[in-house]
Design an enzyme around this catalytic site. Structure first.
Site, PDB file in Angstrom:
ATOM      1  CG  HIS A 192       6.549  11.714   8.438  1.00 44.39           C
ATOM      2  ND1 HIS A 192       6.557  11.689   7.200  1.00 44.39           N
ATOM      3  CD2 HIS A 192       7.381  12.716   9.061  1.00 44.39           C
ATOM      4  CE1 HIS A 192       7.275  12.909   6.946  1.00 44.39           C
ATOM      5  NE2 HIS A 192       7.420  13.589   7.913  1.00 44.39           N
ATOM      6  CG  LEU A 237      -1.839   4.940  -6.001  1.00 45.84           C
ATOM      7  CD1 LEU A 237      -0.716   5.610  -5.190  1.00 45.84           C
ATOM      8  CD2 LEU A 237      -2.983   6.231  -5.814  1.00 45.84           C
ATOM      9  CD  GLU A 290      -6.386  -2.685 -10.024  1.00 48.42           C
ATOM     10  OE1 GLU A 290      -5.737  -3.348  -9.164  1.00 48.42           O
ATOM     11  OE2 GLU A 290      -7.585  -2.571 -10.079  1.00 48.42           O
ATOM     12  N   GLY A 303      -5.029   3.926 -13.025  1.00 45.36           N
ATOM     13  CA  GLY A 303      -4.967   5.034 -13.967  1.00 45.36           C
ATOM     14  C   GLY A 303      -3.823   5.973 -13.564  1.00 45.36           C
ATOM     15  CB  VAL A 304      -2.319   6.974 -10.416  1.00 47.20           C
ATOM     16  CG1 VAL A 304      -1.091   7.990  -9.819  1.00 47.20           C
ATOM     17  CG2 VAL A 304      -3.663   7.416  -9.545  1.00 47.20           C
ATOM     18  CB  VAL A 328       2.714   4.499 -10.323  1.00 49.65           C
ATOM     19  CG1 VAL A 328       3.498   3.965  -9.186  1.00 49.65           C
ATOM     20  CG2 VAL A 328       1.307   5.158  -9.784  1.00 49.65           C
ATOM     21  N   PRO A 329       5.631   5.680 -11.499  1.00 52.76           N
ATOM     22  CG  PRO A 329       7.406   6.993 -10.332  1.00 52.76           C
ATOM     23  CD  PRO A 329       5.809   6.883 -10.499  1.00 52.76           C
TER      24      PRO A 329
END
Ligand code: ACO
Ligand code: LMR
Length: 616
Positions: free
Chosen positions: A274, A293, A295, A297-298, A300-301
């Site tokens: 892209h 992210l 951090e 609170g998302v 994230v794997p």
């Protein structure tokens, strides 16, 4: 009125801009799979032509209008609020700006890649100012499960079925890449009760709507309980998401991964597919964005491999908490396979409607009855040889080719006074075109003019095969009140023989091994000319009997010859040959620019009765 968080519903109608019949069909197939009441494609916008297009709705065909302008389409279909804009990179901007100006259009998916950044930014700003949505540029679009699909989004029907996109689930998904979104739809389908909506915002540096825009929309949509997002290396937009989570603008659980973590192990700056997928600063790397992210609170794997697992765990938790009541399963209808596809896959067969045995044009060089045309030319088959191949399906010897060519040559014309030429000339003078003039001449060929070749073969063969003495034959025909075809001429007679007949007889005597039917016909002529000098074997008759003699010599069976007679094939020699002359007469008249022909009145017997009595 539609909710502001909902771009598409099961009633959404869209326009497709561009010659994109396959995309339109895919949208209709999706609609059908979702058991929508009505097709989602209102019209195709194709500036070059209007009319309509036939597309499938399940097994049936429906007409989808083609409109030449967006304004016209919008006026006719005010309910259509989506434009799937397939215009090229050169015109996509203009079309989008035009659509943004149309009050009824609310959402525009811009498919083109490579739109100049200045234009992309301007489109996005315009859309925001007007409270409208742009998805893209450089995107396949998106899908609202069970409701609506943009163009080619979500890939093949098989993929759509496997990802259960035919009915809504609880997950709102947004990604940059369209290709990855197809994969993600499958992951979501395996890990949860399925997708509610999925959007690919497109890979350009300045998308018309951002990941966050859509996540906020999903946040407001009560049907969506779980947010899933795929970011991409490059740009800083993912930080907006972290901020939104921190600020409490996103409260629903969000599982997210930023792809491109591998960029760090590659040397130097890597530009992924892209336009925007390139980290110019440390903050734009996938690792930095994933960390921020996490951090915030998302969920994230650790890697893309865990992505599905995290989604599943989060989903299970929401089900356990009673936030999600799993969407019930439904059985979607079957989308019929297109015939071409099914055939290519060996799934269907059907009997053919036609058999052709004389010419095959499918190879590099087409052939006449198996003889490639380059060989036809090299070996000088000539018109006679080609007729042998295409009419008789035989590779006939040179003397037979020569005889046929002689027939064509001698029959090509016989002056302007005969029926065929007369008609062609009159038609030409009446201003008719070549084909009409030619055909009007050909249509006069019949039992009294030129069309006695076949009948002559038939009549004389009858006499010969039944061993009728010539006089017996003449008497029998007289008794039956049948004119012997091939006997008699208006102009030629014993005293004024027809040179064409003499030429053909001489050729046959020199080259044919035997001429039994000609001999029989001449014996008949000897009888008829006793009655009247013009009852000679005429040119039609001579061609007819000599063709039978030739074909017999070339080992055609009686049955085969009878079949040709039944089909009227022998008259074809006159038709073919005389067409040459008729075309000549047509062009002659055109060249001479002669006026409309009017028949002299004193040449017509007028015998019109006084006004008839009224009946009834
Ligand atoms: N078989 C038997 N008797 C015939 C034939 C025939 N083919 N043609 C004419 N006669 C007889 C007529 O019955 C008539 O007999 P009658 O005097 O006892 O009454 C006499 O000969 C004269 O007949 P006409 O009608 O004057 O002949 P005409 O010269 O007008 O006809 C025509 C010429 C139309 C060609 C006619 O001979 C005929 O119909 N022939 C058969 C069809 C045919 O071969 N057509 C192709 C002609 S060649 C060409 O077009 C390229
Ligand atoms: C022809 O070839 O057109 C003819 O023999 C017919 C005719 O009347 O001359």
């Amino acid at each position: 009125m539609r909710n502001d968080y909902e771009l598409f519903t099961a009633d959404t109608k869209a326009f497709i801009y561009g010659e994109q019949l396959r995309a339109a069909q895919r949208m209709l197939d999706f609609d059908y799979l979702c058991r929508r009441a009505e097709p989602s494609v209102a019209a195709l916008i194709t500036p070059e032509r209007g009319g309509f297009e036939k597309l499938f709705w399940g097994t049936k065909e429906i007409r989808i209008p083609r409109m030449t302008s967006l304004a016209e389409a919008a006026a006719l279909f005010p309910e259509a609020d989506v434009l799937v804009n397939f215009a090229s990179q050169r015109s996509a901007y203009d079309v989008t700006v035009q659509a943004l100006d149309i009050p009824t259009i609310r959402t525009i998916a811009v498919i083109a890649e490579g739109i100049p950044e200045r234009q992309s930014r301007r489109m996005a700003a315009l859309a925001r100012a007007k409270g409208k949505w742009i998805i893209g540029p450089a995107t396949v679009g998106g899908v609202k499960a069970g409701c609506f699909k943009i163009g080619n989004a979500a890939g093949t029907m098989e993929n759509i079925r496997e990802a259960k996109l035919y009915r809504p689930g609880s997950v709102g998904f947004v990604s940059v890449s369209g290709g990855l979104s197809n994969e993600a739809y499958n992951i979501v389908a395996r890990a949860t009760d399925g997708l509610n909506e999925g959007i690919a915002i497109g890979g350009d540096a300045y998308p018309g709507s951002t990941l966050l825009d859509h996540l906020l929309r999903f946040e407001r949509n009560p049907a969506i309980k779980l947010l899933v997002c795929l970011g991409e290396v490059g740009g800083t937009k993912e930080y907006e998401i972290a901020e939104a989570v921190k600020a409490g603008r996103i409260t629903k659980p969000l599982v997210m991964w930023v792809t491109g973590t591998c960029a760090k192990v590659l040397p130097g700056q890597v530009q992924f597919g892209h336009a925007g997928a390139r980290a110019d600063t440390a903050a734009e790397t996938a690792d930095a964005k994933n960390a921020a992210l996490r951090e915030a609170g998302v969920i994230v794997p650790h890697s893309f491999d865990d992505y599905g697992l995290m989604i599943e765990e989060t989903y299970e938790r929401l089900v356990a908490e009673g936030v999600i009541v799993p969407a019930p399963e439904v059985t979607p209808p079957t989308i019929p396979l297109d015939y071409a596809q099914a055939r290519a896959e060996g799934l269907v067969r059907r009997p053919t409607h036609f058999i052709s045995t004389i010419c095959d044009e499918r190879g590099d060089v087409h052939n006449y009855c198996g003889v490639p045309i380059d060989r036809v030319i090299e070996e000088e088959y000539g018109i006679g040889g080609v007729i042998g191949l295409l009419w008789f399906k035989k590779d006939i010897p040179p003397y037979a080719r020569e005889f046929i060519e002689m027939v064509i040559q001698v029959i090509a014309d016989h002056g302007p006074a005969v029926s065929g030429a007369h008609n062609t000339i009159v038609a030409a003078r009446a201003g008719k075109d070549l084909i009409s003039s030619l055909v009007s001449g050909i249509l006069t060929i019949g039992p009294r003019f030129g069309g006695a070749v076949n009948g002559a073969a038939d009549h004389f063969l009858y006499g010969l095969r039944n061993k009728l003495a010539p006089r017996e034959f003449v008497d029998e025909m007289k008794r039956r009140n049948v004119r012997i075809q091939g006997i008699g001429h208006r102009l030629h007679s014993l005293e004024n023989p027809d040179a064409r007949v003499e030429l053909m007889k001489a050729f046959a005597r020199e080259h044919f091994r035997a001429t039994p039917l000609l001999d029989y016909a001449l014996a008949v002529e000897a009888v008829t000319t006793q009655k009247k000098g013009n009852l000679i074997l005429n040119v039609d008759g001579c061609i007819g009997v000599l063709l039978v003699d030739l074909l017999t010599e070339l080992k055609f069976t009686d049955a085969e010859i009878d079949e040709m007679i039944r089909a009227g094939l022998f008259n074809a020699f006159f038709v073919l040959g005389r067409s040459i002359g008729l075309i000549g007469h047509y062009f002659d008249q055109v060249r001479l620019e002669q006026d409309l022909y009017r028949h002299p009145l004193d040449d017509i017997l007028y015998d019109v009765p006084p006004a008839p009595e009224k009946v009834g």
